[in-house]
Motif scaffolding. Structure first.
Motif, PDB file in Angstrom:
ATOM      1  N   ASN A   1     -49.590  92.549 -30.690  1.00 22.99           N
ATOM      2  CA  ASN A   1     -50.138  91.709 -29.628  1.00 22.99           C
ATOM      3  C   ASN A   1     -50.843  92.607 -28.623  1.00 22.99           C
TER       4      ASN A   1
ATOM      5  N   GLN B   1     -50.652  92.263 -25.484  1.00 22.03           N
ATOM      6  CA  GLN B   1     -49.790  92.432 -24.319  1.00 22.03           C
ATOM      7  C   GLN B   1     -48.394  92.866 -24.766  1.00 22.03           C
TER       8      GLN B   1
ATOM      9  N   ALA C   1     -45.581  92.819 -23.118  1.00 21.92           N
ATOM     10  CA  ALA C   1     -44.526  91.885 -22.720  1.00 21.92           C
ATOM     11  C   ALA C   1     -44.486  90.682 -23.653  1.00 21.92           C
ATOM     12  N   THR C   2     -45.652  90.180 -24.051  1.00 19.87           N
ATOM     13  CA  THR C   2     -45.692  89.048 -24.977  1.00 19.87           C
ATOM     14  C   THR C   2     -45.111  89.437 -26.331  1.00 19.87           C
TER      15      THR C   2
ATOM     16  N   ALA D   1     -42.886  91.811 -26.924  1.00 17.60           N
ATOM     17  CA  ALA D   1     -41.433  91.967 -26.790  1.00 17.60           C
ATOM     18  C   ALA D   1     -40.742  90.612 -26.759  1.00 17.60           C
ATOM     19  N   ASP D   2     -41.333  89.658 -26.077  1.00 21.97           N
ATOM     20  CA  ASP D   2     -40.733  88.321 -25.993  1.00 21.97           C
ATOM     21  C   ASP D   2     -40.645  87.684 -27.382  1.00 21.97           C
ATOM     22  N   ARG D   3     -41.690  87.812 -28.183  1.00 22.62           N
ATOM     23  CA  ARG D   3     -41.672  87.224 -29.519  1.00 22.62           C
ATOM     24  C   ARG D   3     -40.635  87.895 -30.411  1.00 22.62           C
TER      25      ARG D   3
ATOM     26  N   ASN E   1     -37.965  89.442 -29.446  1.00 21.86           N
ATOM     27  CA  ASN E   1     -36.631  89.106 -28.957  1.00 21.86           C
ATOM     28  C   ASN E   1     -36.220  87.694 -29.377  1.00 21.86           C
ATOM     29  N   ARG E   2     -37.147  86.748 -29.310  1.00 23.14           N
ATOM     30  CA  ARG E   2     -36.828  85.374 -29.667  1.00 23.14           C
ATOM     31  C   ARG E   2     -36.484  85.242 -31.151  1.00 23.14           C
TER      32      ARG E   2
ATOM     33  N   THR F   1     -41.241  99.584 -30.129  1.00 19.15           N
ATOM     34  CA  THR F   1     -42.621  99.163 -29.908  1.00 19.15           C
ATOM     35  C   THR F   1     -43.463 100.415 -29.745  1.00 19.15           C
TER      36      THR F   1
END
Length: 230
Positions: free
Chosen positions: A54, A56, A58-59, A61-63, A65-66, A90
């Motif tokens: 990605n 970004q 942060a985006t 990492a969020d994906r 993690n989910r 990452t």
């Protein structure tokens, strides 16, 4: 000057005393032997992962993690399967000018179980959102200890058999085993074939369950000892 030569009588006495000592000395042999068993693999371990990119961080990492959290949550419904987090990392992607153009990441889930039915079902569910890196089969600690208890008497008997053969060849008798060392087991894995079954009716996604064929491992127990012959 006093003579340094021994008197004949004294020399005869010394020789007479040395002969029984030499005859009393035995032979010591260093021997080793082993016992082996083909044991059915009763444990499976697998690594599943998700890898994405990605622009970004942060985006991304969020994906990651989910998806990882969802996979771990699904595993709670399988009480005979142990799931844990694996490696997580990452890293940046670069364009042709050497500047950061985006980010990539990878997150792993580690699976361990002695229940192959539950493991196969859970792996299929996790493969809806993750990739399967590999499956390994092995012998559990409990099964390994049972096999070792069976192999110790056999390995020692094999060692004694070697000592008796050596004693006959040398015209001696086995007196005793002076020292005995029991080594660790070595493992010779026999990789099984993992096939895929046809998709089950009513499955939640088009991911069929893997047909897990665990195969066998060859366990070997080494013993070594010092044997006295006379």
């Amino acid at each position: 000057m006093k003579s340094s030569r021994l008197k004949p009588a004294l020399l005869c006495c010394l020789l007479a005393g040395a002969a029984p000592l030499a005859a009393a000395e035995g032979i010591q042999l260093n021997l080793s032997a082993n016992a082996q068993r083909d044991i059915a693999n009763d444990q499976i371990t697998a690594t599943l992962y998700v890898q994405q990119s990605n622009s970004q961080a942060a985006t991304l990492a969020d994906r990651l993690n989910r998806i990882t959290a969802s996979g771990l949550a699904q595993g709670r419904a399988y009480n005979h399967v142990e799931l844990s987090s694996g490696s997580y990392s990452t890293w940046p992607s670069y364009d042709k000018n050497g500047k950061i153009s985006g980010w990539q990441g990878r997150s792993e889930i580690l699976l361990k179980s002695k229940d192959f039915t539950q493991a196969a079902e859970l792996i299929a569910k996790l493969q809806q959102t993750m990739l399967l890196e590999g499956v390994q089969y092995g012998v559990s600690d409990q099964a390994r200890r049972r096999a070792e208890q069976d192999m110790i008497p056999e390995a020692i008997a094999n060692l004694k058999g070697q000592a008796e053969v050596a004693a006959r060849a040398l015209g001696k008798n086995v007196v005793s085993i002076q020292q005995l060392d029991i080594g660790q087991q070595s493992h010779g894995f026999r990789p099984p074939v993992m096939m895929m079954k046809a998709a089950m009716a009513g499955a939640e996604a088009n991911v069929s369950q893997p047909d897990l064929q665990p195969g066998q491992s060859q366990l070997q127990l080494q013993v070594s000892g010092k044997v006295e012959l006379k």
